[in-house]
Scaffold this active site. Structure first.
Site, mmCIF file in Angstrom:
data_model
loop_
_atom_site.group_PDB
_atom_site.id
_atom_site.type_symbol
_atom_site.label_atom_id
_atom_site.label_comp_id
_atom_site.label_asym_id
_atom_site.label_seq_id
_atom_site.Cartn_x
_atom_site.Cartn_y
_atom_site.Cartn_z
ATOM 1 C CE LYS A 32 -4.446 0.959 0.242
ATOM 2 N NZ LYS A 32 -5.606 0.139 -0.131
ATOM 3 C CG ASP A 61 -7.345 3.271 -0.755
ATOM 4 O OD1 ASP A 61 -7.786 2.115 -0.689
ATOM 5 O OD2 ASP A 61 -7.438 4.071 0.202
#
Ligand code: NDP
Ligand code: 2IT
Length: 450
Positions: free
Chosen positions: A129, A169
């Site tokens: 991430k 995201d």
């Protein structure tokens, strides 16, 4: 607080000490430890290889300076991150988040969750991430482009189609992916599937935009079906108004449910008549093109009211779909919701339920699916985008949607395998954690101490 065994307590204490001040990361690890530490105690090979503690340590963290020039000519600086958490079963894969709250703790929690989630997808995807504390809100397209180019100039040194494949995201959608893809291509002189969520003209997959929201609803359909129930006529609370919320609402409408709420960080819309396809179209234009605020919905549709500083969890609904951000559903909300007759919570966001709220939900035996299971459709379809890029082919909308549905079904049955308590109750948290863990742990053992 749930009652932990001595082993769980010791494990959480060790991780907490080593990662002091990383509260979101500690929260994500604690939730996993509750079910995995007892499982590891019963399976000595995982204990001997110290797998869980190794999984809590990122393989690599990259932190970098992102300088850029704003529209007035001022030089700004933000912080960029990529957490490369685990590559045991495939290259690092996971989104990029641009939001002022972004810090190492939040990205480590997201990367940790991603490892389990990606394992559940059935695809060969490791976990990672990244992102930045840059806030795209209120910036011009030119400012966003300059930021994305500067961010990718550094990130491009650390990613690649066989190394690490980022995606979107919070705060990173089609616009940002396009700018980052353009910069990667320019720097590397290579047209590669190095990001997913790409535009359909340049390597993107049909259904990727819809996949997370559709997947959440497909998953909840499976949970309801296992109880001989369906979405038909169910009144649903949805939070957020971004990518995941929009396509959760779209699929809920299609399957005969009645979504009545939508929100952003300023407050919540309650529409007593329900959000239909026409109203959803308005939300998409408002949020994706005009980049407006959700309060404007109430000016347009008279059946709706905007409630400032209020969450969607205060209205009478059958089911809840938190699709905004972490820790948006707390103990007070949960008690209100249960008091109002809510029977199930299906997480679209990552870790939207606080640990304490989750413990109440578990005690009350509500239907509950953790994000790592129910929102895995997004990354799974990213995996399908990678497959299409590798084949240099595009699949039809029907083919991708069918595969997404099959993946959500398989995640559901995998969760049941490890989490079914009795005929009427499945602990999807336990199921998702163990199913996700076993595959990664076995791969780590096979690959030795690396
Ligand atoms: P978007 O940026 O498209 O939308 C985010 C939404 O959440 C906005 O409505 C935003 O409101 C709201 N929000 C963000 N931060 C906060 C906050 N601190 N408090 C209240 N509301 C907030 O993001 P996505 O829809 O893509 O992501 C939503 C969630 O789903 C995240 O948890 C993400 O990690 C998760 N997720 C996303 C996937 C994807 O494919 N996109 C895949 C799997 C999970 P505002 O505009 O006011 O900030
Ligand atoms: O949280 C997530 O799973 C995502 N943001 C999507 C990641 C991806 O690589 O598609």
């Amino acid at each position: 607080m749930a009652e932990y065994t001595k082993e769980v307590e010791e494990f959480v204490a060790k991780i907490s000490q080593k990662n002091a001040h990383e509260k979101e990361f500690i929260q994500a690890v604690s939730e996993v430890a509750e079910t995995i530490v007892p499982y590891v105690e019963q399976h000595k090979k995982y204990k001997e290889a110290n797998i869980l503690e190794r999984m809590c340590e990122p393989e690599r963290v990259i932190i970098f300076r992102v300088p850029w020039q704003d529209k007035d000519g001022n030089i700004q600086v933000n912080r960029g991150f990529r957490v490369q958490m685990n590559s045991a079963i495939g290259p690092y894969k996971g989104g990029l988040r641009f939001h002022p709250s972004v810090n190492l703790s939040i990205l480590k929690f997201l990367a940790f969750e991603q490892v389990f989630k990606n394992s559940l997808t059935t695809l060969p995807l490791g976990g990672g991430k990244g992102g930045s504390d840059f806030d795209p809100k209120g910036k011009t397209d030119l400012e966003v482009m300059r930021f994305c180019q500067s961010f990718m100039t550094e990130l491009s040194k650390h990613i690649g189609g066989f190394t690490d494949i980022p995606a979107g995201d919070i705060g990173v959608g089609a616009r940002e992916i396009g700018y980052m893809f353009g910069q990667y291509k320019k720097i590397r002189n290579e047209f590669a599937g190095v990001l997913t969520g790409k535009g359909l003209q340049y390597g993107g997959s049909l259904i990727r935009t819809e996949a997370t929201g559709y997947g959440v609803v497909y998953f909840s359909q499976e949970v309801l079906a296992s109880k001989d129930d369906s979405l038909e006529g169910k009144v649903c609370a949805v939070s957020g108004s971004g990518n995941v919320a929009q396509y959760t609402i779209e699929k809920l409408i299609e399957l005969g449910a009645k979504p009545v709420t939508v929100s952003d960080s300023a407050g919540c819309i309650y529409d007593k008549d329900g959000i239909d396809s026409e109203k959803l179209e308005y939300i998409k234009v408002l949020k994706n093109e005009q980049r407006g605020r959700i309060s404007e919905y109430a000016d347009k549709f008279k059946s709706a009211k905007f409630h400032a500083d209020t969450t969607p969890w205060n209205f009478k609904v059958d089911l809840a779909y938190p699709c905004a951000t972490q820790n948006e559903l707390d103990v007070a909300d949960t008690k209100t919701m249960i008091g109002n007759g809510c029977k199930g919570v299906f997480e679209g966001a990552n870790m939207p339920t606080t640990l304490e709220a989750y413990h109440i939900i578990k005690k009350e035996k509500l239907m509950f699916s953790p994000g790592k299971a129910s929102n895995a459709g997004g990354v799974a379809t990213s995996g399908l985008e990678m497959s299409q890029n590798a084949q240099r082919l595009y699949w039809t909308r029907e083919e991708v949607d069918y595969r997404l549905k099959m993946i959500m079904k398989s995640i559901h049955s995998n969760c049941m395998e490890y989490g079914q308590v009795d005929k009427n109750y499945t602990d999807y948290v336990k199921g998702a954690n163990i199913a996700g863990f076993v595959k990664v742990a076995d791969a780590m053992i096979a690959q030795g101490v690396v």
